[in-house]
Motif scaffolding. Sequence first.
Motif, PDB file in Angstrom:
ATOM      1  N   THR A  91       0.927  -1.114  -0.099  1.00  0.00           N
ATOM      2  CA  THR A  91       0.005  -0.064   0.162  1.00  0.00           C
ATOM      3  C   THR A  91       0.805   1.191  -0.239  1.00  0.00           C
ATOM      4  OG1 THR A  91      -0.279  -0.154   2.444  1.00  0.00           O
ATOM      5  CG2 THR A  91      -1.684  -1.009   0.999  1.00  0.00           C
ATOM      6  N   CYS A  92       1.815   1.124   0.799  1.00  0.00           N
ATOM      7  CA  CYS A  92       2.748   2.311   0.693  1.00  0.00           C
ATOM      8  C   CYS A  92       3.362   2.587  -0.715  1.00  0.00           C
ATOM      9  CB  CYS A  92       3.945   2.202   1.699  1.00  0.00           C
ATOM     10  SG  CYS A  92       5.146   3.680   1.942  1.00  0.00           S
ATOM     11  N   ALA A  93       3.925   1.644  -1.517  1.00  0.00           N
ATOM     12  CA  ALA A  93       4.283   1.601  -2.534  1.00  0.00           C
ATOM     13  C   ALA A  93       3.279   2.384  -3.626  1.00  0.00           C
ATOM     14  CB  ALA A  93       5.097   0.402  -3.291  1.00  0.00           C
ATOM     15  N   ALA A  94       2.094   1.704  -3.637  1.00  0.00           N
ATOM     16  CA  ALA A  94       1.163   1.954  -4.547  1.00  0.00           C
ATOM     17  C   ALA A  94       0.671   3.563  -4.161  1.00  0.00           C
ATOM     18  CB  ALA A  94      -0.173   1.117  -4.418  1.00  0.00           C
ATOM     19  N   ALA A  95       0.706   3.991  -3.016  1.00  0.00           N
ATOM     20  CA  ALA A  95       0.424   5.207  -2.891  1.00  0.00           C
ATOM     21  C   ALA A  95       1.285   6.356  -3.397  1.00  0.00           C
ATOM     22  CB  ALA A  95       0.177   5.431  -1.326  1.00  0.00           C
ATOM     23  N   LEU A  96       2.434   5.874  -3.478  1.00  0.00           N
ATOM     24  CA  LEU A  96       3.413   6.645  -3.984  1.00  0.00           C
ATOM     25  C   LEU A  96       3.272   6.835  -5.494  1.00  0.00           C
ATOM     26  CD1 LEU A  96       6.499   6.251  -1.601  1.00  0.00           C
ATOM     27  CD2 LEU A  96       5.756   8.396  -2.090  1.00  0.00           C
ATOM     28  N   ARG A  97       3.358   5.603  -6.073  1.00  0.00           N
ATOM     29  CA  ARG A  97       3.130   5.417  -7.471  1.00  0.00           C
ATOM     30  C   ARG A  97       1.731   5.938  -7.907  1.00  0.00           C
ATOM     31  NH1 ARG A  97       7.060   2.284  -9.779  1.00  0.00           N
ATOM     32  NH2 ARG A  97       8.244   1.005  -8.235  1.00  0.00           N
ATOM     33  N   GLY A  98       0.814   6.176  -7.304  1.00  0.00           N
ATOM     34  CA  GLY A  98      -0.166   6.600  -7.674  1.00  0.00           C
ATOM     35  C   GLY A  98      -0.455   8.166  -7.551  1.00  0.00           C
ATOM     36  N   LEU A  99       0.524   9.091  -7.034  1.00  0.00           N
ATOM     37  CA  LEU A  99       0.716  10.377  -7.207  1.00  0.00           C
ATOM     38  C   LEU A  99       0.998  11.057  -8.390  1.00  0.00           C
ATOM     39  CD1 LEU A  99       2.467  10.686  -3.936  1.00  0.00           C
ATOM     40  CD2 LEU A  99       0.130  11.553  -4.206  1.00  0.00           C
ATOM     41  N   ARG A 100       0.613  12.216  -8.878  1.00  0.00           N
ATOM     42  CA  ARG A 100       1.003  13.045  -9.872  1.00  0.00           C
ATOM     43  C   ARG A 100       2.179  13.795  -9.227  1.00  0.00           C
ATOM     44  NH1 ARG A 100      -3.610  16.534 -11.309  1.00  0.00           N
ATOM     45  NH2 ARG A 100      -5.078  14.613 -11.063  1.00  0.00           N
ATOM     46  N   ARG A 101       2.834  14.273 -10.308  1.00  0.00           N
ATOM     47  CA  ARG A 101       4.193  15.161 -10.236  1.00  0.00           C
ATOM     48  C   ARG A 101       3.953  15.899  -9.022  1.00  0.00           C
ATOM     49  NH1 ARG A 101       7.807  13.970 -14.454  1.00  0.00           N
ATOM     50  NH2 ARG A 101       6.808  12.627 -16.007  1.00  0.00           N
ATOM     51  N   GLN A 102       4.776  16.161  -8.174  1.00  0.00           N
ATOM     52  CA  GLN A 102       4.972  17.059  -7.016  1.00  0.00           C
ATOM     53  C   GLN A 102       3.860  16.962  -6.088  1.00  0.00           C
ATOM     54  OE1 GLN A 102       5.389  21.177  -8.817  1.00  0.00           O
ATOM     55  NE2 GLN A 102       7.448  21.041  -8.496  1.00  0.00           N
ATOM     56  N   GLY A 103       3.412  15.555  -5.930  1.00  0.00           N
ATOM     57  CA  GLY A 103       2.251  15.246  -5.200  1.00  0.00           C
ATOM     58  C   GLY A 103       2.738  14.927  -3.914  1.00  0.00           C
ATOM     59  N   ARG A 104       1.868  14.783  -2.879  1.00  0.00           N
ATOM     60  CA  ARG A 104       2.312  14.496  -1.276  1.00  0.00           C
ATOM     61  C   ARG A 104       1.747  13.357  -1.002  1.00  0.00           C
ATOM     62  NH1 ARG A 104      -0.604  18.945  -2.285  1.00  0.00           N
ATOM     63  NH2 ARG A 104      -2.181  18.539  -1.069  1.00  0.00           N
ATOM     64  N   HIS A 105       2.675  12.742  -0.135  1.00  0.00           N
ATOM     65  CA  HIS A 105       2.095  11.394   0.444  1.00  0.00           C
ATOM     66  C   HIS A 105       2.425  11.292   2.087  1.00  0.00           C
ATOM     67  CE1 HIS A 105       1.554   7.262   1.648  1.00  0.00           C
ATOM     68  NE2 HIS A 105       2.954   7.220   2.111  1.00  0.00           N
ATOM     69  N   VAL A 106       1.387  11.144   2.630  1.00  0.00           N
ATOM     70  CA  VAL A 106       1.472  11.019   4.171  1.00  0.00           C
ATOM     71  C   VAL A 106       1.302   9.442   4.600  1.00  0.00           C
ATOM     72  CG1 VAL A 106       0.308  11.792   6.397  1.00  0.00           C
ATOM     73  CG2 VAL A 106       0.568  13.352   4.497  1.00  0.00           C
ATOM     74  N   GLN A 107       2.289   9.056   5.381  1.00  0.00           N
ATOM     75  CA  GLN A 107       2.172   7.538   5.694  1.00  0.00           C
ATOM     76  C   GLN A 107       1.744   7.600   7.080  1.00  0.00           C
ATOM     77  OE1 GLN A 107       3.061   4.936   4.108  1.00  0.00           O
ATOM     78  NE2 GLN A 107       2.299   3.676   5.708  1.00  0.00           N
TER      79      GLN A 107
END
Length: 348
Positions: A249-265
Amino acid sequence: MRAVLFEEFGGRPEVVTVPDPVAPPGGVVVRVAATGLCRSDWHGWRGHDPDIRVPHVPGHEFAGVVASVGPGVTRVRAGDRVTAPFVYGCGRCPVCLAGQHQVCPHQSQPGFTRWGSFAEYVVVDNAEVNLVPLPDEVDFRVAAALGCRFATAFRAVVAQGRVAAGEWVAVFGCGGVGLSAVMIAAASGARVVAVDVSDQALAMARDCGATRTVDASDRADPAAVAAAVREATGGGAHLSLDALGSHDTCAAALRGLRRQGRHVQVGLLPAVLGPPPLPMDLVIGHELEIRGSHGMAAHAYPELLGLITGGVLEPARLVTRSITLDEAPEALATLDRPGAPGIRLIEL
């Protein structure tokens, strides 16, 4: 008092009678009215948290009434209706003085560093900086859901994620934290895509405001899940949250972002799982931002409580089942298995 106790990691928890706690200097004892069942409790029971020493009483999100106060406590008194974050800040160090109690280097945690709230009574350390007074309109069931899942999701979406109206927010994992994040992001004016393997969880996510859903049960590869999220959001999410806590889920969440997107774990990635293989090439090439989120300090609760009493947020809709203390051992031991969506509470 009666409490759920386990004497070895992974061993059968049991309801036993143990001595009543005594309010320490600067602390209070709270009579527990309701306490939440959270996956973090399961991680602790399995031995994934190095701070826990057995025998141990789990439980870290609760609400109730102050039963007794220790020396030096003047701002609260017996009979006050309260809740508390799952991180008790010391209130004195530079981190706490900057308002960041949730990452205090001297913190204590109910259910982890000390005995928790799967019991009739629980101790709150440094009570004058960690107790949250409850408005009369907020009942104990709702308040017990705030201490970890809803409050953590609120800070993750609003403060750490800096959600903005009109943005796409992808929430991976629609358990208690994930559904809370869906509701909070939708109430903030964002468009939400919810990702889970359960039809029931996805249906509840739609009820909480998700405009799109992705069924990950037939997509074993995180890259395929991420591709579905990018398609659903027209190029990728502006903000993603891993509310489950797994390598996939962590990897998919990062790969699902658009450019300059933000991820919160948000979901735990305990050391026992090993380091997650993250797409750092995308983090660099797409200038992605990664942040953690670890609860919310007591002083930040009034904003959240105001949105609840004002009807903007309805955490009561996420509470789908209540059980007794006697049912808690079995529920704790099976928290890693698929179950009904929403938040389960123990009512005492």
